[in-house]
Design an enzyme around this catalytic site. Structure first.
Site, PDB file in Angstrom:
ATOM      1  N   ASP A  53       0.850  -1.195   0.000  1.00 13.88           N
ATOM      2  CA  ASP A  53       0.000   0.000   0.000  1.00 13.88           C
ATOM      3  C   ASP A  53       0.883   1.241   0.000  1.00 13.88           C
ATOM      4  O   ASP A  53       2.115   1.143  -0.018  1.00 13.88           O
ATOM      5  CB  ASP A  53      -0.947  -0.005   1.209  1.00 13.88           C
ATOM      6  N   HIS A  75     -13.390  -2.033  -7.889  1.00 13.31           N
ATOM      7  CA  HIS A  75     -14.657  -1.303  -8.033  1.00 13.31           C
ATOM      8  C   HIS A  75     -14.507   0.200  -7.898  1.00 13.31           C
ATOM      9  O   HIS A  75     -15.442   0.943  -8.183  1.00 13.31           O
ATOM     10  CB  HIS A  75     -15.717  -1.856  -7.065  1.00 13.31           C
ATOM     11  N   PHE A 128       0.295   1.445  -6.769  1.00 11.66           N
ATOM     12  CA  PHE A 128       0.090   0.375  -7.752  1.00 11.66           C
ATOM     13  C   PHE A 128      -0.281   0.889  -9.136  1.00 11.66           C
ATOM     14  O   PHE A 128      -0.327   0.116 -10.087  1.00 11.66           O
ATOM     15  CB  PHE A 128      -0.930  -0.666  -7.258  1.00 11.66           C
ATOM     16  N   GLY A 177       4.278   1.492  -2.001  1.00 15.46           N
ATOM     17  CA  GLY A 177       4.322   1.946  -3.380  1.00 15.46           C
ATOM     18  C   GLY A 177       2.938   2.284  -3.893  1.00 15.46           C
ATOM     19  O   GLY A 177       1.934   2.053  -3.219  1.00 15.46           O
TER      20      GLY A 177
END
Length: 346
Positions: free
Chosen positions: A209, A255, A237, A235
């Site tokens: 995360d 989502h 993503f 990091g």
């Protein structure tokens, strides 16, 4: 008079139309930490609850509040009115006592503090296609929470609470025997990794995360005593590759985004996996006929409120995106309530 079959009835209309009344009763009880106070005392009379919560309303209002919670199944009651003695139900004692590690009330706290008001603008969101949260005041919600450790901790608790049951189910239902490593993308407090590690001693897991989240995740890992199996990595993503692992998991991540970004994230997961590796999306997968999983559809509307372009999806949608990303096959595992694990194999 007994209602005849196939006769019209306003019952469901009124039940749904007044649904926010029931919601606000529960959310208010959570905000008062009523269930936590009851867990400490085991049982309490209405007047004691009134005093300990500092309520200034009439006794009758207190009875109505507590008895409604009893009818909903959140409290147990012996006696009536001034002789009534209240206690927690099994569910609230397990999941809404703030002093227990199984507490999931963080998401309900966020619903009360943020989403309850924002959902009042659902109509505007449908008319405009724009988010209805802090951004309407030119405030960046994620910027606000990531710059404030206390707000970040509250947000992480909310996200953890809504998924904890699913993480536990996934850790036990998914066959990990052919895998050794897992990375949870957007892993928040690290609970998915911890649940997998707890139930699969051979697994080595990483919670991935943004940098401000790492201290919270490390504290949770220390609390569970699983630092030999679970690590953290920091990091973004979207701007960097996903670290390699045998299993890549995203819980309530896809989502948030539009279709283009969903496919992009699945391609990044594909690139991080070895041959026969598995990508897992844990979300409220909507049934293909769109007739059963109403929570999934409500969560999808919540993505309109929060992001404007995000949405929840069916397994057929997931299959199409997996095919575009290059995966060879898919499967689905029902988890808890309306949630499932959609799996794509490389």
């Amino acid at each position: 008079m007994e209602q005849q079959p196939n006769q019209p009835s306003p019952e469901n209309i009124m039940k749904i139309g007044t649904g926010f009344w029931a919601s606000k009763i529960l959310l208010t009880a959570v905000s008062f930490q009523l269930f936590t106070r009851l867990a400490e005392k085991k049982t309490m009379k209405a007047n004691d609850i009134k005093n300990i919560l500092g309520l200034k309303c009439t006794d009758r209002n207190v009875y109505d509040f507590l008895d409604a919670l009893t009818i909903f199944g959140f409290l147990k009651r012996e006696g009536i009115l001034d002789t009534a003695i209240y206690s927690n139900s099994l569910d609230t004692d397990t999941f809404l006592d703030k002093n227990k590690p199984s507490y999931i009330g963080g998401i309900l706290e966020m619903m009360n503090n943020r989403l309850y008001t924002f959902w009042g603008s659902l109509g505007e969101g449908l008319l405009t296609g724009l988010p209805q949260n802090e951004i309407k005041k030119s405030e960046d919600f994620f910027g606000l929470i990531y710059s404030d450790p206390e707000k970040l901790k509250g947000f992480i608790n909310a996200m953890s609470g809504i998924q904890m049951g699913n993480f536990m189910a996934f850790a036990q239902k998914f066959d990990f025997t052919q895998y050794k490593t897992l990375i949870d993308v957007g892993g928040s407090a690290g609970l998915l990794s911890l649940m997998v590690a707890r139930h699969n001693a051979h697994m080595r897991c990483t919670s991935f995360d943004l940098p401000p989240v790492e201290p919270v995740a490390n504290a949770t890992i220390q609390q569970f005593g699983l630092s030999d199996q679970v690590k953290t990595a920091s990091g973004n993503f979207f701007t960097m590759p996903i670290p390699n692992a045998d299993v890549v998991v995203m819980g309530n991540i896809l989502h948030d985004w539009d279709e283009e970004n969903k496919i992009s994230l699945m391609k990044k997961a594909y690139d991080a996996l070895p041959a026969n590796g598995a990508f897992v999306a844990i979300e409220n997968i909507i049934d293909s006929e769109r007739k059963q999983n109403v929570f999934g559809m409500m969560m999808s509307l919540n993505m309109l409120i929060e992001t404007g372009t995000g949405f929840d999806y069916t397994f057929a949608d997931f299959n199409r995106w997996a095919n575009i990303a290059g995966f060879k096959s898919t499967s689905i595992i029902p988890l808890t309530g309306p949630s499932s694990a959609a799996i794509a194999y490389k």
